[in-house]
Design an enzyme around this catalytic site. Structure first.
Site, PDB file in Angstrom:
ATOM      1  CD  GLU A 563      -2.696  -1.211   0.076  1.00 54.15           C
ATOM      2  OE1 GLU A 563      -3.047  -0.299  -0.703  1.00 54.15           O
ATOM      3  OE2 GLU A 563      -3.407  -2.318  -0.332  1.00 54.15           O
ATOM      4  CG  HIS A 569       2.277   5.584  -8.565  1.00 52.45           C
ATOM      5  ND1 HIS A 569       1.733   4.739  -9.437  1.00 52.45           N
ATOM      6  CD2 HIS A 569       2.838   6.713  -9.392  1.00 52.45           C
ATOM      7  CE1 HIS A 569       1.924   4.903 -10.721  1.00 52.45           C
ATOM      8  NE2 HIS A 569       2.763   5.962 -10.789  1.00 52.45           N
TER       9      HIS A 569
END
Length: 778
Positions: A563, A569
């Site tokens: 996660e 990202h």
């Protein structure tokens, strides 16, 4: 087009991924490769900092307060206006009026040459305006413990999604965008990222049947509503209980489990009745793993994989409605319609990938099956190589809980966060730092706030970590993007108000205040950017004063790494347009950063980051071994991806389509373990809704991540130059560049950049280095 947030919110509910948040999650098995240096010595890790030590205290000491000492109360996420549920509804109304004014501005764009050049920017702003509130509503209705807030979030969500659906089929907006993309001078002025954003809007319009005649467009809307309702019904039924298996007391003789097995046998002896064993229960799992007799395992398997005619009918109606929708917009199948803007581009290319991967995997799976057959032969004293049935898998190869590749001391939640921060600092020059929380900023006292800090640029964004289980909170793990990065200094927001009256100016004030927060200018980069906000939801055990800090199981460590790959990202993917920011990229690309993060747990150098003082020794785990059944499970996942493709092909529209017969035929022609007549497992394949025609994505990204790990990181996983390359080529661009181009440049493989059938097959030939498990929770 603009309905992506609404679609993504639905995908969240259906435990799937979308362009907005690719949040595939699964229980993962332990990596089995321990990285060692090849010829050059590995990079030494940077020492732990004071901020790293603070992370341990933040997550491991339940009495530690994170509240700011001097700040006054505020609202959710620091928004002064979000102090009550009614204020949330007021924000929604203000946002709707702001969105209508901006929509009207875009519709007038052809009246002014200057405005035509701003259309793509304004469409992205319009999307961000709505998504910023819809995404927040989605988080609130899933995570907030207060029912009044949840009800308000549901109302806000429905209200804004309804408006977004109108925009999604707005012929006027479509015609304006057509004018933009038909004007050579305007197109020439667009940056590559802006052009990519414009194409995303264009494709989304087309997927919504925007260019259909009115009667057919009405049919498109009707089919879309039908698919939504059928999908929800299908998901509800996949979660429903199956009828129990009737197990006779004599069938439990020799049960290997001395605890629960003894209790079951005693219960059977006392009642002198058949035991009712429900699929999915602990009793069912124990029987499948430990019952020597074949009969009870077969009964439990049959019960677990049964379906009612009504359940099958719902699934087949869903698949047929999707096929009809695709035909309506001129596509051969739903898979053709869905895959056009993915890395795969077409179902034919998916078949190239799956075929190559199956050819690579089949020999290993057959060898593993031979091992199980030999175990069955020895157990039952049969002729050589008896057939392994579906109910034999867990008995002859019991699933084991994930374990680290080396012996480690217990890892607390704070220790793991410290290790993550140190890893990001070594790779990207980015660290995690605790941030003060003002009263009212978070929805529960368990929530912790982290700043993501770049060593050169400063704060990149914020992560809110809601990690402990509580009543009413959804299970599993999830990454929510509450606000995306985008450039804001060139918004020309005043231009939205040129035709506004005094009442409008008053109504939109809340929305403008909400949208203007969390912005800053980065040194060395032109413009002011909106800072991303993400939320991590997990269900770990809460620390207590008596029990001490939360100690994570290994699969939970892997979950957190996965996660946080999504979160980084979102943080690093700073683009000028929110529609391509961070995880808002192709479904079959979005899992690459998160799956790659799991690979770092293969490395002893990375595992050493869990130790701030260098005081514990990492020793080889003598009990760690390679799962002989890993390749069987990989083979099964390939078959499920192939089934997903068949179910979303033209075949689903045939009058005599039979989903059970299709499943049986696939297993008979390409399977290893025989199909069991009388079963219909497909009604439990919930990903058929959320992952329709894209279930291959997890296998695909796992293959790419394995290649990236082995080629770039495995021999020196803390090397800054390699981390910077991954950041520069992948993380920075989100969905703003073609993913094939990004992967090709990262791997120095220009032949991949075409993204054709051969490129898909080449990815299929790459080795998947660790266990492939079912993508599933969020």
């Amino acid at each position: 087009m603009l309905a992506k947030a609404a679609r993504n919110a639905l995908a969240k509910q259906s435990k799937s991924a979308s362009r907005f948040r690719g949040c595939l999650y699964s229980k993962r098995n332990a990596p089995h490769v321990i990285s060692r240096p090849a010829t050059a010595p590995a990079t030494l890790p940077l020492p732990a900092s004071r901020d790293d030590a603070d992370l341990i205290a933040l997550f491991d000491q339940p009495t530690l307060s994170q509240w700011a000492s001097t700040s006054s109360s505020t609202g959710l996420f620091g928004h002064s206006i979000l102090t009550t549920p009614s204020a949330f509804n007021a924000l929604a109304d203000s946002t709707l009026r702001s969105a209508q004014l901006l929509t009207d501005r875009v519709l007038r764009a052809r009246e002014s040459r200057e405005e035509l050049f701003k259309v793509v920017k304004n469409l992205d702003r319009l999307s961000d305006l709505l998504c910023g509130v819809i995404d927040l509503a989605e988080l609130v209705r899933n995570a907030h413990p207060d029912k009044a807030w949840v009800q308000s979030a549901d109302e806000v969500y429905e209200k804004l999604c309804e408006f977004m659906n109108i925009l999604n089929t707005h012929v006027g907006l479509y015609e304006v965008l057509y004018s933009v993309l038909s004007d050579p001078e305007v197109v020439e002025s667009l940056s590559p990222e802006a052009h990519q954003t414009a194409l995303i809007f264009w494709r989304d319009f087309e997927k919504s049947g925007i260019d259909l005649p009115p009667v057919q467009r009405k049919r498109f809307v009707s089919l879309s509503t039908e698919i939504l309702l059928l999908g929800r019904q299908f998901l509800n039924e996949t979660m429903g209980a199956r009828p129990p298996a009737h197990i006779k007391p004599a069938e439990l003789q020799g049960l290997k489990d001395m605890g629960m097995g003894a209790r079951l046998r005693l219960q059977a002896q006392v009642t002198q009745r058949d035991l009712l064993v429900y699929p999915g229960s602990l009793q069912a799992q124990m029987i499948m793993r430990a019952a020597p007799a074949e009969e009870p395992r077969q009964k439990v398997y049959m019960a677990a994989n049964s379906s009612t005619p009504e359940q099958i009918e719902v699934l087949e109606k869903l698949l047929q409605a999707r096929g009809q929708l695709a035909r309506l917009v001129g596509k051969d199948s739903y898979a053709h319609m869905t895959l056009a803007d993915k890395m795969a581009k077409s179902p034919e290319n998916v078949q190239h990938f799956l075929g190559a991967l199956l050819d690579h995997t089949r020999p290993y799976a057959r060898n593993a099956l031979r091992t199980l057959s030999m175990r069955k032969q020895a157990h039952l004293n049969t002729a050589p190589y008896p057939i392994i049935q579906a109910w034999d898998r867990d008995f002859y190869c019991p699933p084991e809980p994930p374990a680290p590749p080396v012996t480690l001391p217990p890892l607390t939640l704070g220790t793991v966060f410290m290790g993550l921060s140190r890893l990001f600092q070594n790779l990207y020059g980015v660290s995690l730092r605790l941030a003060e929380v003002t009263p009212g900023e978070v929805w529960h006292n368990d929530v912790r706030k982290l700043e993501v800090v770049d060593e050169d640029s400063g704060v990149l964004g914020y992560i809110y970590a809601d990690l402990f289980a509580r009543r009413g909170k959804p299970g599993g793990a999830a990454h929510y993007t509450v606000r995306c990065s985008r450039r804001t200094d060139d918004d020309d927001a005043e231009g939205d108000l040129r035709h506004a009256d005094e009442h409008d100016l008053t109504v939109v004030q809340l929305s403008r205040e909400f949208g203007s927060s969390h912005r800053r200018q980065f040194s060395g980069q032109e413009g002011t950017f909106q800072l991303p906000l993400v939320v991590l939801l997990c269900e770990f055990v809460r620390p207590t004063v008596g029990r001490g800090p939360t100690v994570l199981e290994w699969h939970e460590v892997m979950t957190l790494f996965h996660e946080m790959g999504h979160a980084m990202h979102s943080m690093i993917g700073r683009t000028e347009y929110q529609n391509v920011s961070g995880t808002r990229c192709a479904t079959d690309f979005v899992e690459l950063p998160s799956i790659l993060m799991e690979h770092f747990l293969n490395s002893t150098a990375v595992l050493s980051l869990f130790d701030p003082n260098g005081s514990f020794a990492i020793r080889q785990n003598g009990n760690h071994h390679e799962d002989p059944c890993k390749s069987i499970d990989t083979h099964t996942q390939i078959l499920l991806a192939a089934l997903d493709q068949i179910y979303h092909s033209r075949e689903a529209c045939d009058p005599g389509f039979d989903s059970t017969a299709t499943l049986a035929r696939l297993y008979e022609t390409r399977g290893l373990i025989p199909y069991v007549p009388g079963t219909s497992w497909q009604t439990q394949f919930g990903h058929l809704f959320g992952y329709g025609a894209t279930y291959y994505s997890y296998l695909f990204d796992r293959a790419i991540a394995s290649r990236v790990w082995s080629k770039l990181f495995a021999h020196d996983p803390l090397r800054r130059e390699t981390g910077e390359k991954f950041k520069r080529e992948i993380l920075r661009h989100g969905g703003g560049k073609d993913p094939w181009t990004m992967v090709g440049k990262l791997l120095d493989a220009p032949e991949l950049e075409t993204g054709d059938a051969e490129a898909m097959a080449e990815v299929g030939r790459w080795r998947i280095e660790d266990e492939v498990s079912v993508p599933g929770r969020h």
